[in-house]
Scaffold this motif. Sequence first.
Motif, PDB file in Angstrom:
ATOM      1  N   GLN A 176       0.773  -1.161  -0.022  1.00 17.16           N
ATOM      2  CA  GLN A 176      -0.234  -0.011  -0.088  1.00 17.16           C
ATOM      3  C   GLN A 176       0.830   1.095  -0.048  1.00 17.16           C
ATOM      4  O   GLN A 176       0.627   2.289   0.717  1.00 17.16           O
ATOM      5  N   ALA A 177       1.954   1.200  -0.626  1.00 18.00           N
ATOM      6  CA  ALA A 177       2.824   2.563  -0.993  1.00 18.00           C
ATOM      7  C   ALA A 177       1.653   3.563  -1.673  1.00 18.00           C
ATOM      8  O   ALA A 177       0.851   3.152  -2.578  1.00 18.00           O
ATOM      9  N   GLY A 178       2.265   4.854  -1.344  1.00 20.52           N
ATOM     10  CA  GLY A 178       1.214   5.965  -1.906  1.00 20.52           C
ATOM     11  C   GLY A 178       1.036   5.793  -3.189  1.00 20.52           C
ATOM     12  O   GLY A 178       0.019   6.354  -3.722  1.00 20.52           O
ATOM     13  N   TRP A 179       2.290   5.593  -3.958  1.00 19.20           N
ATOM     14  CA  TRP A 179       2.340   5.784  -5.395  1.00 19.20           C
ATOM     15  C   TRP A 179       1.364   4.493  -6.015  1.00 19.20           C
ATOM     16  O   TRP A 179       0.961   4.507  -7.113  1.00 19.20           O
ATOM     17  N   ARG A 195      -4.766   8.238  -6.693  1.00 17.30           N
ATOM     18  CA  ARG A 195      -6.116   8.506  -7.604  1.00 17.30           C
ATOM     19  C   ARG A 195      -5.774   8.744  -8.797  1.00 17.30           C
ATOM     20  O   ARG A 195      -6.612   8.702  -9.909  1.00 17.30           O
ATOM     21  N   THR A 196      -4.495   9.163  -9.296  1.00 20.72           N
ATOM     22  CA  THR A 196      -4.102   9.776 -10.590  1.00 20.72           C
ATOM     23  C   THR A 196      -3.286   8.426 -11.136  1.00 20.72           C
ATOM     24  O   THR A 196      -2.659   8.660 -12.360  1.00 20.72           O
ATOM     25  N   LEU A 197      -3.257   7.317 -10.519  1.00 23.14           N
ATOM     26  CA  LEU A 197      -2.317   6.262 -11.149  1.00 23.14           C
ATOM     27  C   LEU A 197      -3.320   5.688 -12.223  1.00 23.14           C
ATOM     28  O   LEU A 197      -4.427   5.520 -12.174  1.00 23.14           O
ATOM     29  N   VAL A 198      -2.540   5.394 -13.364  1.00 25.17           N
ATOM     30  CA  VAL A 198      -3.391   5.010 -14.663  1.00 25.17           C
ATOM     31  C   VAL A 198      -3.235   3.238 -14.706  1.00 25.17           C
ATOM     32  O   VAL A 198      -2.047   2.952 -14.856  1.00 25.17           O
ATOM     33  N   VAL A 199      -4.230   2.864 -14.578  1.00 30.57           N
ATOM     34  CA  VAL A 199      -4.202   1.428 -14.610  1.00 30.57           C
ATOM     35  C   VAL A 199      -4.808   0.700 -15.693  1.00 30.57           C
ATOM     36  O   VAL A 199      -6.095   0.771 -15.864  1.00 30.57           O
ATOM     37  N   PRO A 200      -4.169  -0.025 -16.592  1.00 31.97           N
ATOM     38  CA  PRO A 200      -4.789  -0.491 -17.673  1.00 31.97           C
ATOM     39  C   PRO A 200      -5.871  -1.559 -17.557  1.00 31.97           C
ATOM     40  O   PRO A 200      -5.819  -2.064 -16.294  1.00 31.97           O
ATOM     41  N   ASP A 201      -6.786  -1.638 -18.523  1.00 30.72           N
ATOM     42  CA  ASP A 201      -8.002  -2.445 -18.209  1.00 30.72           C
ATOM     43  C   ASP A 201      -7.562  -4.012 -17.889  1.00 30.72           C
ATOM     44  O   ASP A 201      -8.424  -4.667 -17.329  1.00 30.72           O
ATOM     45  N   ASN A 202      -6.666  -4.486 -18.415  1.00 32.94           N
ATOM     46  CA  ASN A 202      -6.233  -5.869 -18.122  1.00 32.94           C
ATOM     47  C   ASN A 202      -5.345  -6.161 -16.772  1.00 32.94           C
ATOM     48  O   ASN A 202      -5.086  -7.186 -16.775  1.00 32.94           O
ATOM     49  N   ILE A 203      -5.365  -5.512 -16.101  1.00 33.23           N
ATOM     50  CA  ILE A 203      -4.736  -5.449 -14.740  1.00 33.23           C
ATOM     51  C   ILE A 203      -5.674  -4.901 -13.495  1.00 33.23           C
ATOM     52  O   ILE A 203      -6.527  -3.976 -13.694  1.00 33.23           O
ATOM     53  N   THR A 204      -5.769  -5.999 -12.668  1.00 36.22           N
ATOM     54  CA  THR A 204      -6.494  -5.664 -11.519  1.00 36.22           C
ATOM     55  C   THR A 204      -5.633  -5.581 -10.405  1.00 36.22           C
ATOM     56  O   THR A 204      -4.968  -6.465  -9.772  1.00 36.22           O
ATOM     57  N   LEU A 205      -5.642  -4.374  -9.536  1.00 36.90           N
ATOM     58  CA  LEU A 205      -4.736  -4.249  -8.307  1.00 36.90           C
ATOM     59  C   LEU A 205      -5.264  -4.767  -7.049  1.00 36.90           C
ATOM     60  O   LEU A 205      -6.492  -4.229  -6.716  1.00 36.90           O
ATOM     61  N   VAL A 206      -4.650  -5.482  -6.321  1.00 40.60           N
ATOM     62  CA  VAL A 206      -5.188  -5.993  -5.058  1.00 40.60           C
ATOM     63  C   VAL A 206      -4.025  -5.604  -4.027  1.00 40.60           C
ATOM     64  O   VAL A 206      -2.965  -6.301  -3.738  1.00 40.60           O
ATOM     65  N   PRO A 207      -4.383  -4.799  -3.170  1.00 42.14           N
ATOM     66  CA  PRO A 207      -3.469  -4.322  -2.004  1.00 42.14           C
ATOM     67  C   PRO A 207      -3.274  -5.484  -1.000  1.00 42.14           C
ATOM     68  O   PRO A 207      -4.200  -5.949  -0.436  1.00 42.14           O
ATOM     69  N   LEU A 208      -1.932  -5.618  -0.445  1.00 40.99           N
ATOM     70  CA  LEU A 208      -1.864  -6.613   0.653  1.00 40.99           C
ATOM     71  C   LEU A 208      -2.106  -5.821   2.157  1.00 40.99           C
ATOM     72  O   LEU A 208      -2.375  -4.482   1.950  1.00 40.99           O
ATOM     73  N   PRO A 209      -2.438  -6.465   3.117  1.00 43.30           N
ATOM     74  CA  PRO A 209      -2.659  -5.821   4.366  1.00 43.30           C
ATOM     75  C   PRO A 209      -1.526  -4.847   4.912  1.00 43.30           C
ATOM     76  O   PRO A 209      -0.457  -5.215   4.512  1.00 43.30           O
ATOM     77  N   PRO A 210      -1.785  -3.883   5.375  1.00 37.96           N
ATOM     78  CA  PRO A 210      -0.679  -3.014   6.016  1.00 37.96           C
ATOM     79  C   PRO A 210       0.481  -3.736   6.651  1.00 37.96           C
ATOM     80  O   PRO A 210      -0.113  -4.893   7.496  1.00 37.96           O
ATOM     81  N   TYR A 211       1.499  -3.381   6.765  1.00 42.17           N
ATOM     82  CA  TYR A 211       2.762  -3.844   7.386  1.00 42.17           C
ATOM     83  C   TYR A 211       2.751  -5.487   7.177  1.00 42.17           C
ATOM     84  O   TYR A 211       3.068  -6.347   8.586  1.00 42.17           O
ATOM     85  N   SER A 212       2.522  -6.003   6.015  1.00 44.96           N
ATOM     86  CA  SER A 212       2.604  -7.287   5.918  1.00 44.96           C
ATOM     87  C   SER A 212       3.620  -7.776   4.755  1.00 44.96           C
ATOM     88  O   SER A 212       3.359  -8.392   3.847  1.00 44.96           O
ATOM     89  N   PRO A 213       4.962  -7.424   4.434  1.00 43.22           N
ATOM     90  CA  PRO A 213       5.783  -7.459   3.513  1.00 43.22           C
ATOM     91  C   PRO A 213       6.108  -8.898   3.245  1.00 43.22           C
ATOM     92  O   PRO A 213       6.377  -9.528   2.123  1.00 43.22           O
ATOM     93  N   GLU A 214       5.783  -9.801   4.489  1.00 41.47           N
ATOM     94  CA  GLU A 214       6.449 -11.200   4.338  1.00 41.47           C
ATOM     95  C   GLU A 214       5.330 -11.803   3.487  1.00 41.47           C
ATOM     96  O   GLU A 214       5.535 -13.149   3.215  1.00 41.47           O
TER      97      GLU A 214
END
Length: 206
Positions: A121-124, A128-147
Amino acid sequence: PSPAVRRQGPGRLPKKGLREALKAAAATHSARRLQLWFQDEARIGQKGRTAHRWWERGQRPAGLCDKRFTSAYLYAAVCPASGADFALVMPTVSTTAMSLFLDGFSRSLEPDVQAVLVLDQAGWHGSRTLVVPDNITLVPLPPYSPELNPVERVWLYLRERFLSHRLLDDYDDIVQACCDAWNALTATPERLRSLTSYPWLPCVNA
């Protein structure tokens, strides 16, 4: 042609976890094959690091370690199931750089693939201005869980094997070192699968 793009943030990971996120992506893109990918960035620079080395017992091994501060960022996405990968070296981390990475990653995918891309969940990543192509779905990890991100093990492997005990003269040398290390790793997809195939991933994909 370039894929259609839309402006969106990655939203929130559903309470029931990654499997539910995959089901939602499958329902939204029923005509495409789902692929589960993981993404992260690593700072690589002159301020190097030392690592363990084989040496004579009782003696301290010699090793190079730079203290300068020029650096670059290695953006990478990996697919643990297939060993597929995509990577770019960027001068900074930002929404613009991330948008460029997603555009290149999108173009590398097969036409019938919908990539479910898990990332922190890095800021970038959530701008809201991030351009996400239609063939990609972003799924954020829970906070503080790099493992939970298999790419973290890739960074450790690259630093231990290729990016420690080195002196890099300038930015171009850093970029070349990143490219050489990544190419050496991905020359054998079996190694990448071994590093990123966490035991719980088959359960999620089932």
